[in-house]
Write an enzyme that holds these catalytic residues in place. Structure first.
Site, PDB file in Angstrom:
ATOM      1  CB  CYS A   1     -10.874 -29.194 -17.747  1.00 35.35           C
ATOM      2  SG  CYS A   1     -12.301 -29.348 -18.834  1.00 35.35           S
TER       3      CYS A   1
ATOM      4  CB  CYS B   1     -16.049 -28.990 -16.043  1.00 29.96           C
ATOM      5  SG  CYS B   1     -15.445 -30.416 -16.947  1.00 29.96           S
TER       6      CYS B   1
ATOM      7  CG  ASP C   1      -8.151   5.176  13.076  1.00 32.62           C
ATOM      8  OD1 ASP C   1      -8.339   6.395  13.095  1.00 32.62           O
ATOM      9  OD2 ASP C   1      -8.390   4.419  14.041  1.00 32.62           O
TER      10      ASP C   1
ATOM     11  CG  ASP D   1      -9.439   0.104  15.788  1.00 30.10           C
ATOM     12  OD1 ASP D   1      -9.618   1.266  15.349  1.00 30.10           O
ATOM     13  OD2 ASP D   1      -9.123  -0.134  16.968  1.00 30.10           O
TER      14      ASP D   1
ATOM     15  CG  ASP E   1     -11.376   3.682  11.440  1.00 33.46           C
ATOM     16  OD1 ASP E   1     -11.150   4.878  11.234  1.00 33.46           O
ATOM     17  OD2 ASP E   1     -10.948   3.061  12.431  1.00 33.46           O
TER      18      ASP E   1
END
Length: 742
Positions: A28, A31, A432, A634, A638
């Site tokens: 649980c 724990c 971009d 990409d 960036d």
């Protein structure tokens, strides 16, 4: 940039050390909190997060890696077992043994049924009550054999000075069993007393059933990982010395030639040496259509070859393959903890002690108030049983596991749970331009030379860019090569950040770059300024070539065209339909950027932005729009903006630096996946909130009902088991999610 390059991981020595542990024995949220506290207390540990659903701990070290032994010792001291996460693959096989996982549930049900059936008979006026000693004989193995796990785990928790679900179940059922045994012994020979063996036995049976169903459901949440692992073929057909031989994948090396026949799965990351075919990469990238592959094209291990024979040269195997990296990314996202989980952690640390206090208050209140100590004990048992915190511990991680798993199947890799949680609140997505919204393969569409000699201008432009991998440079070099021009050598070549490039060609100091660079060099543009403005209004990107001397002199301009991706406009419309505004942040000239924005329907345009200023623009958008910002890019330039955004989204077709800076990676260069990523985030976050609501409601409503005597221990046990199963089942509904392209 190939897909396998784009998913490279940081160097082993970079950043803080990290280690994964497999934790056994957790039941649980309490724990989880205790294991985290134990690990964090180990000297040298910077932080520790534990996931109940994956049963793994992620430990980060402040300095050097302190090894596994100290961590395992700390976990064991807290009452649990730990091992290296690499052993997780073998763990299920060890645990399975000869018997199926459901056997304890079946045996407990067989022993408990005769105890529970007489209660059903009472509804029909039938007296089926068993003899008390027979009830004892049936209940005892359920209590102390099948229920031994609760005593063991509860005792360990007690020794560690904490509580968990097992302690609540052990206390509650022991109280019911003990009361029944006391009544049986004290009433012997004085008629049959009302016993409660059925309550303790049925509660243990229901808890065991709930845990078994929960484990089955949790197993389904990891289906995405298992599906990805299943894509790895065990053998490969390798060509060495002109001979083909089948080898285990572990013996294949980088540089080996691998033969893949039609219909076979590609065993390694590679490039095509011979042949042509179509390859199905859908289970890796989410791309529904096969992709044509020819010589020099990259192929990814795990994809399926079509109708052609391919001979490949291996570029990566084993842990360095794209598939292995994808698996690690998904596992990492599923193992990490979402920010909302911190609320659950704070609640769970005090939950069990509070419940035990309520149970004792219920016992004392009923016993002292009514004098009916039997009812007092039963009501206290009901409080202990219904208050299981399993559902609280499972509410968040199961939803995250299901969400990240289904996202991976559709080409969206989510690096961490925080990105998944934050993405649901994104109000603006900034893109971009080149390579993200456009194809990233610009072509040289026009050349304007001041002296009319376009061939000389093209030779000079190609010379200055001969060593560059920039898309515009490749377009110029390609045009010069196509025309058969001899490209002169260039010397002293250097990049001018965000503006262009400088070099010496044929003894002349040349500068090639943007209009900003021409302004800084005080280069007069003359009549070409009007031509450039016209080209930019058409959406073209313009670069200028000038010669420095006593007086800077313009030589001419190059105009480039880069078509928008076919799905770009639809991607923007999807975001608008989700109530999200869009922005374009580009280093390109304003005319070109605004033309693309008009064509695609983008709301906000920031053009002529230097790479180092993109992060500043993202910060400005945050302040101006007052909402979460996602940045999609990409390229290397960036990366700062991806890191500065609330959520960075990188294209796998871009650079590895962009991948490291982003929280989400799109496995296809398709901007439509951006709205998919946000949609799965919203649905996952909704599931988390639903799960937490129901988990809290079970306890907020159930505990008072039990304390006031309105719930029997059996009903409480059924409700507790149902709470955990319902939370996991609700999370599994995410597996039905479909992307926008489907």
């Amino acid at each position: 940039m190939s897909m396998d390059e784009s998913l490279t991981m940081p160097a082993a020595g970079a950043g803080p050390k990290e280690r994964s542990l497999l934790i056994e024995g957790m039941t649980c949220a309490s724990c989880v909190a205790r294991v985290e506290k134990a690990l964090a207390a180990v000297p040298g540990v910077a932080s520790a997060t534990v996931n109940l659903a994956t049963e793994q701990a992620q430990v980060r070290f402040a300095g050097r890696d302190i090894g596994t032994d100290a961590l395992v010792a700390a976990v064991r001291k807290a009452g649990y077992e730990a091992s290296r996460a690499e052993e997780a693959q073998a763990a299920p096989a060890r645990a399975a043994g000869r018997w199926p996982a459901w056997w304890p549930v079946a045996v407990a049900a067989l022993l408990s049924a005769p105890l529970a059936l007489p209660m059903l008979g009472l509804l029909f006026g039938r007296a089926w009550m068993l003899d008390g000693w027979l009830q004892l004989a049936l209940a005892t193995p359920v209590q102390f054999w099948l229920g031994a796990r609760f005593y063991r785990a509860g005792w360990k928790a007690l020794k560690a000075g904490a509580g968990n679900m097992d302690l609540l179940v052990a206390l509650g059922t022991s109280a019911g069993y003990g009361l029944s045994l006391y009544l049986l012994l004290t009433h012997a020979g004085h008629g049959m007393p009302h016993l409660y063996f059925e309550a303790s036995a049925v509660v243990i049976t229901l808890v065991l059933l709930g845990k078994w169903l929960e484990q089955r459901a949790k197993h389904q949440t990891t289906e995405a990982i298992r599906a990805l692992n299943a894509l790895r073929p065990e053998r490969a057909r390798v060509r060495r010395g002109g001979l083909e031989q089948e080898l285990p994948l572990s013996r294949v090396r980088v540089g080996d030639e691998v033969v893949v026949r039609p219909g076979e799965r590609v065993p390694v990351d590679a490039v095509v040496l011979e042949g042509a075919s179509e390859v199905d990469e859908s289970l890796i990238t989410g791309e529904s259509l096969p992709v044509a592959k020819h010589a020099d094209d990259a192929v990814t291990g795990g994809s399926v070859n079509g109708e052609g024979l391919l001979v490949l040269r291996t570029t990566a195997v084993g842990a360095e393959s794209t598939l292995a990296r994808i698996v690690r990314l998904v596992e990492s996202a599923q193992a990490k903890k979402a920010p909302i989980q911190r609320l659950v952690d704070r609640v769970s640390t005090v939950f069990v002690p509070v419940v035990i206090a309520i149970a004792f208050a219920t016992l004392a209140g009923w016993g002292l108030g009514t004098g009916d100590w039997e009812a007092a004990i039963l009501n206290a048992v009901a409080v202990l049983v219904i208050a299981c915190p399993c559902a609280l511990g499972l509410a968040t991680p199961t939803a995250i596991m299901a969400g990240t798993g289904v996202a991976a199947r559709h080409g969206v890799l989510i690096k961490d749970a925080e990105a998944l949680e934050i993405a649901h609140a994104v109000g603006v997505v900034a893109f971009d331009k080149t390579g993200t919204l456009t194809e990233g393969h610009p072509e040289l569409v026009a050349i304007e030379a001041v002296d009319g000699d376009t061939a000389a201008l093209l030779r000079a432009g190609a010379a200055i860019q001969a060593g560059s991998e920039h898309p515009l440079a490749r377009a110029v070099i390609g045009a010069a090569t196509k025309q058969g021009l001899a490209i002169p050598p260039a010397s002293e070549v250097r990049a001018i950040a965000g503006r262009g490039v400088a070099a010496i060609v044929d003894g002349r100091a040349l500068r090639l770059g943007s209009g900003r660079l021409m302004d800084e060099l005080s280069v007069p543009l003359g009549r070409l300024a009007e031509i450039a403005a016209q080209r930019q209004a058409e959406g073209r990107t313009v670069s200028w070539l000038a010669e420095l001397g006593a007086q800077p002199k313009l030589l001419g301009l190059f105009a480039f065209g880069d078509a928008p991706k076919p799905s770009a406009a639809a991607a923007v419309r999807q975001l608008h339909a989700q109530g999200i505004r869009t922005a374009l942040i580009s280093g390109d000239n304003r005319g070109s950027a605004e033309a693309v924005a008009r064509l695609l329907g983008i709301d906000i345009v920031h053009a002529e932005v230097l790479p180092e200023d993109k992060a500043v623009i993202v910060a400005q958008l945050k302040a101006q729009q007052g909402t979460r910002i996602a940045m999609v890019g990409d390229g290397i330039n960036d990366a700062p903006a991806l890191a500065a955004a609330d959520v960075g989204i990188a294209m796998s077709t871009g650079t590895d630096i962009a991948m490291h800076a982003a929280g989400i990676t799109l496995m296809r260069g398709d901007p439509a996946l951006v709205s998919d990523a946000i949609d799965i985030s919203r649905r996952t976050y909704a599931k988390i909130r639903q799960n937490l609501f129901w988990a809290f409601v079970y306890n907020v409503v159930g505990i008072p009902l039990a304390a006031f005597g309105l719930l029997s221990p059996v009903i409480a046990g059924a409700a507790m088991a149902f709470s955990s199963v319902s939370v996991v089942s609700n999370a599994l509904l995410l597996r039905r999610w479909k992307g926008s392209a489907e």
